[in-house]
Design a protein around this motif. Structure first.
Motif, PDB file in Angstrom:
ATOM      1  N   LYS A  22      -7.524   3.919  83.185  1.00 18.99           N
ATOM      2  CA  LYS A  22      -7.010   4.076  84.486  1.00 18.99           C
ATOM      3  C   LYS A  22      -5.785   2.633  84.390  1.00 18.99           C
ATOM      4  O   LYS A  22      -5.921   1.941  83.746  1.00 18.99           O
ATOM      5  N   LYS A  24      -1.501   1.420  86.088  1.00 25.34           N
ATOM      6  CA  LYS A  24      -0.519   1.460  86.963  1.00 25.34           C
ATOM      7  C   LYS A  24       1.029   1.432  86.068  1.00 25.34           C
ATOM      8  O   LYS A  24       1.129   0.539  85.162  1.00 25.34           O
ATOM      9  N   TYR A  26       5.109   0.597  86.587  1.00 28.16           N
ATOM     10  CA  TYR A  26       6.016  -0.126  87.524  1.00 28.16           C
ATOM     11  C   TYR A  26       7.519   0.330  86.911  1.00 28.16           C
ATOM     12  O   TYR A  26       7.808   0.334  85.749  1.00 28.16           O
ATOM     13  N   ILE A  32       5.970   0.013  92.029  1.00 27.10           N
ATOM     14  CA  ILE A  32       5.040   0.996  91.426  1.00 27.10           C
ATOM     15  C   ILE A  32       5.494   2.233  91.681  1.00 27.10           C
ATOM     16  O   ILE A  32       6.118   2.920  92.436  1.00 27.10           O
ATOM     17  N   TYR A  34       3.468   4.862  89.353  1.00 29.04           N
ATOM     18  CA  TYR A  34       2.306   5.489  89.340  1.00 29.04           C
ATOM     19  C   TYR A  34       0.973   4.631  89.173  1.00 29.04           C
ATOM     20  O   TYR A  34       0.876   3.811  88.797  1.00 29.04           O
ATOM     21  N   ASP A  35      -0.098   5.389  89.811  1.00 29.16           N
ATOM     22  CA  ASP A  35      -1.463   4.625  89.945  1.00 29.16           C
ATOM     23  C   ASP A  35      -2.421   5.730  89.697  1.00 29.16           C
ATOM     24  O   ASP A  35      -2.685   6.350  90.557  1.00 29.16           O
ATOM     25  N   LYS A  43       0.054  11.227  82.503  1.00 26.76           N
ATOM     26  CA  LYS A  43      -0.769  11.093  83.837  1.00 26.76           C
ATOM     27  C   LYS A  43      -1.590  12.326  83.830  1.00 26.76           C
ATOM     28  O   LYS A  43      -1.316  13.552  83.472  1.00 26.76           O
ATOM     29  N   GLY A  47      -4.605  10.533  90.675  1.00 28.94           N
ATOM     30  CA  GLY A  47      -3.536   9.564  90.777  1.00 28.94           C
ATOM     31  C   GLY A  47      -2.796   9.536  91.760  1.00 28.94           C
ATOM     32  O   GLY A  47      -2.920  10.570  92.585  1.00 28.94           O
TER      33      GLY A  47
END
Length: 69
Positions: A22, A24, A26, A32, A34-35, A43, A47
């Motif tokens: 998992k 993040k 930037y 940000i 994608y998380d 990915k 998410g």
């Protein structure tokens, strides 16, 4: 270049680092983008994907770097 903070690990395949877990992502200016879950540098899994201005673009499942709609 995008910055990545990973709460997972790197696996190695033929001496190449591959992201898993998992994390993040930037943009260069610190927003940000994608998380969520990452598998094989993409990915993949649950998410959230964000527009350049930081507003939410998509939340849900990803497969091979693409949202599953």
């Amino acid at each position: 270049k995008n910055k990545l903070i990973l709460n997972g690990y790197y696996k190695f395949d033929n001496n190449n680092k591959i992201l898993e877990g998992k994390g993040k992502m930037y943009s260069p200016d610190g927003k940000i983008t994608y998380d969520g879950e990452i598998k094989n540098d993409k990915k993949h899994g649950k998410g959230k994907w964000y527009y350049e201005d930081g507003t939410l673009c998509f939340e849900g499942q990803f497969k091979d770097d693409n949202p599953v709609r």
